[in-house]
Design a protein around this motif. Sequence first.
Motif, PDB file in Angstrom:
ATOM      1  N   LYS A 222       0.830  -1.207   0.000  1.00  0.00           N
ATOM      2  CA  LYS A 222       0.000   0.000   0.000  1.00  0.00           C
ATOM      3  C   LYS A 222       0.866   1.259   0.000  1.00  0.00           C
ATOM      4  O   LYS A 222       0.592   2.226  -0.735  1.00  0.00           O
TER       5      LYS A 222
ATOM      6  N   ASN B 113      -7.785  -0.063   6.612  1.00  0.00           N
ATOM      7  CA  ASN B 113      -8.034  -0.256   5.190  1.00  0.00           C
ATOM      8  C   ASN B 113      -6.711  -0.658   4.542  1.00  0.00           C
ATOM      9  O   ASN B 113      -5.767   0.137   4.508  1.00  0.00           O
TER      10      ASN B 113
ATOM     11  N   SER C   5       1.230   4.311  -2.797  1.00  0.00           N
ATOM     12  CA  SER C   5       1.048   5.728  -2.486  1.00  0.00           C
ATOM     13  C   SER C   5       2.215   6.552  -3.010  1.00  0.00           C
ATOM     14  O   SER C   5       2.033   7.659  -3.535  1.00  0.00           O
TER      15      SER C   5
ATOM     16  N   ASN D 179     -11.064  10.753   2.429  1.00  0.00           N
ATOM     17  CA  ASN D 179     -11.767   9.847   1.512  1.00  0.00           C
ATOM     18  C   ASN D 179     -10.781   8.979   0.731  1.00  0.00           C
ATOM     19  O   ASN D 179     -10.937   8.726  -0.466  1.00  0.00           O
ATOM     20  N   GLY D 180      -9.745   8.541   1.414  1.00  0.00           N
ATOM     21  CA  GLY D 180      -8.789   7.632   0.811  1.00  0.00           C
ATOM     22  C   GLY D 180      -7.743   8.272  -0.062  1.00  0.00           C
ATOM     23  O   GLY D 180      -7.042   7.564  -0.807  1.00  0.00           O
TER      24      GLY D 180
ATOM     25  N   VAL E 226      -5.948   2.994  -2.257  1.00  0.00           N
ATOM     26  CA  VAL E 226      -6.318   4.190  -1.501  1.00  0.00           C
ATOM     27  C   VAL E 226      -5.213   4.504  -0.497  1.00  0.00           C
ATOM     28  O   VAL E 226      -4.448   3.621  -0.086  1.00  0.00           O
ATOM     29  N   ASP E 227      -5.132   5.766  -0.102  1.00  0.00           N
ATOM     30  CA  ASP E 227      -4.118   6.212   0.852  1.00  0.00           C
ATOM     31  C   ASP E 227      -4.616   6.060   2.288  1.00  0.00           C
ATOM     32  O   ASP E 227      -5.820   6.088   2.559  1.00  0.00           O
TER      33      ASP E 227
ATOM     34  N   ASP F  80      -6.397  -1.697   1.359  1.00  0.00           N
ATOM     35  CA  ASP F  80      -6.513  -1.587  -0.094  1.00  0.00           C
ATOM     36  C   ASP F  80      -5.379  -0.713  -0.640  1.00  0.00           C
ATOM     37  O   ASP F  80      -5.260   0.463  -0.277  1.00  0.00           O
TER      38      ASP F  80
ATOM     39  N   ASN G 207      -8.472  10.023   9.425  1.00  0.00           N
ATOM     40  CA  ASN G 207      -7.179   9.372   9.304  1.00  0.00           C
ATOM     41  C   ASN G 207      -6.095  10.374   9.691  1.00  0.00           C
ATOM     42  O   ASN G 207      -6.182  11.546   9.351  1.00  0.00           O
TER      43      ASN G 207
ATOM     44  N   SER H 266      -8.850   4.690   9.960  1.00  0.00           N
ATOM     45  CA  SER H 266      -9.844   5.721  10.237  1.00  0.00           C
ATOM     46  C   SER H 266     -10.132   5.671  11.738  1.00  0.00           C
ATOM     47  O   SER H 266      -9.435   4.985  12.490  1.00  0.00           O
TER      48      SER H 266
END
Length: 377
Positions: free
Chosen positions: A21, A329, A25, A40-41, A334-335, A331, A354, A339
């Motif tokens: 991840k 998260n 990024s 929002n990611g 997404v950054d 995934d 975050n 959360s």
Amino acid sequence: MTNTEQLNEWATDKLDKIQTKTLQSLKRHGKKMIPYQAMNGVYTKDMAKEDITWWTNGFWGGWLWQLNHYQPNADLEAAAIANEDELDAAFLKYQGLHHDVGFMWLPTAVTHYRQDQNERAYWRGRHAADLLAGRYNPAGHYLRSWNRDRAGWVIIDSMINIQLLYWASEVTKDPRFAMIADEHAHTVMQNHVRPDGSVSHIVVFDPTTGERLRTETGQGYDENSSWSRGQGWAIYGFALAYRHTGKPEYLATAKRVANYFLANTAQTNHIPAIDFRAPSKDAGTDTSAAAVAACGMLEIANHCKDTEAMLYTTGAVDMLQAVSERFANYDANVDGILSGATTAYHEATGHNVNLNYGDYYFVEALLRVINKDILVW
């Protein structure tokens, strides 16, 4: 498979996902980015451009160094050094710096120096340590926090920053840095930490006489409450002070605060409320408090034996697994990781967000679980 093997497998799985991840990024944003929050990611702000003196600007570099130690990667190392380079501009913007220089240069320059004795990194760390030592108030035996008209203010977060002074004494063989750190730690221990293990965020002293004047609300519910991330700073800060000095009163204080923390999180399924003394209907969550406190408890466990060590290890792992299940998260598209963090109790826009330092300490704690972390603090 033993419980230890299962735990190591769990933590390794999460770290592998975080490594992937993080590299994604970097591909999206470039190695010079210094993130603060994923909205929002997405990392929407680059703090190297927004505010180079912002107190959280070292955590991204520390995150990169930790992951590079876990699984060496040229992109991670290059980005960590780029973060360190960007922070040189903060030295020039002197008016924005305060007690949080430890948060900024311990995870970047000092960590870099500890890896390969880089000379430029050494002098950056020394510069930061000199700035911090210059904030010492001999009348009150403390390092002043923040700037402006707050010459007598001391906040609990400072307990992590003083680790910069222990490092400076170690590398220079000059005891003055550690002496200042010790005097500050004793002042905080006597004035911020309450008998039950709860902690005041802010204590105000008369800067001329050193007399204790009052407490302030800060980022918690009120001046007499128990802001959970502040509890985390105290747990980890005093545990680290013990690591650097061997003074038993620091370890005893860390344990007292940790026991209070564990008693409270046992009532909320191992996820800390924003403030342990806030009205229950407004409790909210702070995953960053969980991550900081977990690091502190794992540090305490290193200095205990048998059942006592297991108490703090289990408490840390329970929080990490609860936070991972409910708020993480993984995934790679997404950054950000966690959360459910909170900047301050009375800051409505800072709830359930975050935060890069929550993510940093989550990574460090996972690495501590499998004994693959590096000394940052």
